[in-house]
Design a protein around this motif. Structure first.
Motif, PDB file in Angstrom:
ATOM      1  N   LEU A 129      43.399  35.771  49.362  1.00 53.79           N
ATOM      2  CA  LEU A 129      43.241  34.429  49.918  1.00 53.79           C
ATOM      3  C   LEU A 129      43.741  34.368  51.351  1.00 53.79           C
ATOM      4  CD1 LEU A 129      44.217  32.113  46.909  1.00 53.79           C
ATOM      5  CD2 LEU A 129      41.981  33.030  47.574  1.00 53.79           C
ATOM      6  N   GLU A 130      44.823  35.055  51.632  1.00 56.86           N
ATOM      7  CA  GLU A 130      45.310  35.094  53.010  1.00 56.86           C
ATOM      8  C   GLU A 130      44.295  35.793  53.905  1.00 56.86           C
ATOM      9  OE1 GLU A 130      49.731  35.353  54.736  1.00 56.86           O
ATOM     10  OE2 GLU A 130      49.033  37.241  53.871  1.00 56.86           O
ATOM     11  N   GLY A 131      43.619  36.795  53.356  1.00 56.62           N
ATOM     12  CA  GLY A 131      42.563  37.449  54.116  1.00 56.62           C
ATOM     13  C   GLY A 131      41.446  36.493  54.478  1.00 56.62           C
ATOM     14  N   HIS A 132      41.047  35.627  53.536  1.00 57.45           N
ATOM     15  CA  HIS A 132      40.008  34.645  53.826  1.00 57.45           C
ATOM     16  C   HIS A 132      40.415  33.742  54.988  1.00 57.45           C
ATOM     17  CE1 HIS A 132      36.845  35.243  50.929  1.00 57.45           C
ATOM     18  NE2 HIS A 132      37.696  35.289  49.921  1.00 57.45           N
ATOM     19  N   ILE A 133      41.670  33.362  55.025  1.00 59.36           N
ATOM     20  CA  ILE A 133      42.152  32.492  56.109  1.00 59.36           C
ATOM     21  C   ILE A 133      42.002  33.198  57.456  1.00 59.36           C
ATOM     22  CG2 ILE A 133      44.179  31.352  57.067  1.00 59.36           C
ATOM     23  CD1 ILE A 133      45.158  31.023  54.129  1.00 59.36           C
ATOM     24  N   HIS A 134      42.425  34.446  57.521  1.00 62.30           N
ATOM     25  CA  HIS A 134      42.364  35.167  58.788  1.00 62.30           C
ATOM     26  C   HIS A 134      40.925  35.527  59.154  1.00 62.30           C
ATOM     27  CE1 HIS A 134      46.612  35.505  59.797  1.00 62.30           C
ATOM     28  NE2 HIS A 134      46.823  35.516  58.491  1.00 62.30           N
ATOM     29  N   GLY A 135      40.067  35.699  58.160  1.00 62.80           N
ATOM     30  CA  GLY A 135      38.657  35.889  58.462  1.00 62.80           C
ATOM     31  C   GLY A 135      38.058  34.671  59.131  1.00 62.80           C
ATOM     32  N   ALA A 136      38.460  33.482  58.666  1.00 66.89           N
ATOM     33  CA  ALA A 136      37.962  32.248  59.278  1.00 66.89           C
ATOM     34  C   ALA A 136      38.493  32.053  60.688  1.00 66.89           C
ATOM     35  CB  ALA A 136      38.342  31.047  58.409  1.00 66.89           C
ATOM     36  N   LEU A 137      39.658  32.619  60.970  1.00 68.94           N
ATOM     37  CA  LEU A 137      40.249  32.481  62.300  1.00 68.94           C
ATOM     38  C   LEU A 137      39.790  33.569  63.269  1.00 68.94           C
ATOM     39  CD1 LEU A 137      43.922  31.588  61.278  1.00 68.94           C
ATOM     40  CD2 LEU A 137      42.231  30.055  62.300  1.00 68.94           C
ATOM     41  N   ALA A 138      38.941  34.488  62.779  1.00 65.21           N
ATOM     42  CA  ALA A 138      38.560  35.638  63.597  1.00 65.21           C
ATOM     43  C   ALA A 138      37.822  35.233  64.865  1.00 65.21           C
ATOM     44  CB  ALA A 138      37.698  36.597  62.775  1.00 65.21           C
ATOM     45  N   ALA A 139      37.080  34.137  64.803  1.00 62.46           N
ATOM     46  CA  ALA A 139      36.284  33.717  65.966  1.00 62.46           C
ATOM     47  C   ALA A 139      36.954  32.607  66.768  1.00 62.46           C
ATOM     48  CB  ALA A 139      34.900  33.264  65.509  1.00 62.46           C
ATOM     49  N   THR A 140      38.211  32.304  66.478  1.00 64.44           N
ATOM     50  CA  THR A 140      38.915  31.250  67.205  1.00 64.44           C
ATOM     51  C   THR A 140      39.887  31.856  68.209  1.00 64.44           C
ATOM     52  OG1 THR A 140      40.738  31.094  65.619  1.00 64.44           O
ATOM     53  CG2 THR A 140      38.781  29.750  65.188  1.00 64.44           C
ATOM     54  N   GLU A 141      40.275  31.071  69.166  1.00 65.19           N
ATOM     55  CA  GLU A 141      41.255  31.504  70.168  1.00 65.19           C
ATOM     56  C   GLU A 141      42.429  30.531  70.170  1.00 65.19           C
ATOM     57  OE1 GLU A 141      41.410  34.103  72.115  1.00 65.19           O
ATOM     58  OE2 GLU A 141      39.446  34.989  71.646  1.00 65.19           O
ATOM     59  N   GLY A 142      43.635  31.075  70.065  1.00 71.73           N
ATOM     60  CA  GLY A 142      44.826  30.263  70.237  1.00 71.73           C
ATOM     61  C   GLY A 142      45.196  29.381  69.064  1.00 71.73           C
ATOM     62  N   TRP A 143      44.594  29.603  67.890  1.00 70.35           N
ATOM     63  CA  TRP A 143      44.943  28.778  66.732  1.00 70.35           C
ATOM     64  C   TRP A 143      46.245  29.268  66.122  1.00 70.35           C
ATOM     65  CZ3 TRP A 143      42.057  25.628  62.831  1.00 70.35           C
ATOM     66  CH2 TRP A 143      41.086  24.829  63.454  1.00 70.35           C
ATOM     67  N   ALA A 144      47.104  28.321  65.806  1.00 70.65           N
ATOM     68  CA  ALA A 144      48.358  28.613  65.120  1.00 70.65           C
ATOM     69  C   ALA A 144      48.699  27.409  64.268  1.00 70.65           C
ATOM     70  CB  ALA A 144      49.472  28.900  66.117  1.00 70.65           C
ATOM     71  N   PRO A 145      49.484  27.590  63.191  1.00 73.15           N
ATOM     72  CA  PRO A 145      49.891  26.441  62.378  1.00 73.15           C
ATOM     73  C   PRO A 145      50.631  25.425  63.235  1.00 73.15           C
ATOM     74  CG  PRO A 145      50.418  28.515  61.291  1.00 73.15           C
ATOM     75  CD  PRO A 145      50.027  28.856  62.702  1.00 73.15           C
ATOM     76  N   PRO A 146      50.642  24.156  62.796  1.00 72.84           N
ATOM     77  CA  PRO A 146      50.233  23.690  61.467  1.00 72.84           C
ATOM     78  C   PRO A 146      48.734  23.383  61.382  1.00 72.84           C
ATOM     79  CG  PRO A 146      51.191  21.886  62.692  1.00 72.84           C
ATOM     80  CD  PRO A 146      51.322  23.100  63.570  1.00 72.84           C
ATOM     81  N   PHE A 147      48.162  23.637  60.189  1.00 67.05           N
ATOM     82  CA  PHE A 147      46.802  23.241  59.888  1.00 67.05           C
ATOM     83  C   PHE A 147      46.617  23.225  58.375  1.00 67.05           C
ATOM     84  CE2 PHE A 147      46.537  27.804  61.382  1.00 67.05           C
ATOM     85  CZ  PHE A 147      46.453  28.405  60.134  1.00 67.05           C
ATOM     86  N   LEU A 148      45.504  22.663  57.925  1.00 64.06           N
ATOM     87  CA  LEU A 148      45.135  22.693  56.516  1.00 64.06           C
ATOM     88  C   LEU A 148      44.176  23.850  56.281  1.00 64.06           C
ATOM     89  CD1 LEU A 148      44.444  18.921  55.693  1.00 64.06           C
ATOM     90  CD2 LEU A 148      46.556  20.204  55.339  1.00 64.06           C
TER      91      LEU A 148
END
Length: 217
Positions: free
Chosen positions: A1-20
């Motif tokens: 599940l943590e892998g899915h989260i980082h896969g979704a963030l693969a195309a983003t720049e500068g994202w960091a928590p907090p988020f849902l």
């Protein structure tokens, strides 16, 4: 599940928590609040079938192939999403849980009643998307989170992506090749952990066959 989260963030720049985080796949429909890297607070989960599992079951009811998500999405383009009286599951209830098992029973009944398969597919897809996005929007308002990560195989669904785009939330979605289970997303999660704590784990760390995301530090 943590892998899915980082896969979704693969195309983003500068994202960091907090988020849902909403993970919607064949095996999971879970909603987490992520106040910091490595900290996952479960807000809600499916009480029965996962969203992707429901797509597979309704596709089978309609005589479609597997996996059901792409098949339902293809057929839904030919149908009227309002022609079949599906109800959005869990609408009006407190909390952030999901439920999708009743949609298969409803689809069987609508087939027996003679509704067009394309209309059933379109109506089913509409209520699943409404359930996912509506619950996510409520959680965002309650927690004050504007950024949301949506991951898992169901995140490939075009209707879901369009609804998220219209939601007003800032959304991170996985690239097309990283929506289903894959090794790249696991490598991305491992890299993130290594960057936060570059000291390797000792080789005598025991294997954990089942490790809920909320317990992963």
């Amino acid at each position: 599940l943590e892998g899915h989260i980082h896969g979704a963030l693969a195309a983003t720049e500068g994202w960091a928590p907090p988020f849902l985080v909403l993970i919607a796949s064949g095996g999971h429909t879970h909603l987490y609040d992520v106040p910091a890297w490595g900290t996952y607070r479960l807000l809600g989960a499916t009480r029965d079938d996962a969203a992707g599992e429901a797509f597979d079951k309704v596709a089978r009811t309609l005589g479609l192939g597997y996996p059901g998500g792409p098949e339902i999405e293809r057929l839904a383009r030919e149908g009227d999403p309002r022609a079949v009286p599906f109800s959005v599951p869990m609408r009006g209830r407190a909390g952030y849980d999901f439920s999708f098992s009743g949609l298969k029973t409803a689809a069987v009944r609508f087939v027996q009643e003679g509704y067009a398969p394309a209309d059933i597919a379109a109506g089913f897809q509409r209520v699943v998307v409404a359930s996912l996005v509506g619950t996510l929007e409520r959680a965002a308002r309650a927690t004050g989170r504007q950024r949301v990560v949506v991951a898992g195989g169901v995140a490939a669904n075009r209707a879901l992506r369009e609804a998220l785009s219209a939601s007003g939330l800032e959304v991170a979605l996985p690239p097309a090749g990283l929506t289903s289970d894959n090794g790249a997303m696991i490598a991305l999660a491992a890299e993130s952990r290594w960057r936060r704590a570059p000291e390797p784990d000792p080789f005598d760390v025991p294997a954990e066959p089942y490790w809920p995301l909320g317990e992963a530090g």
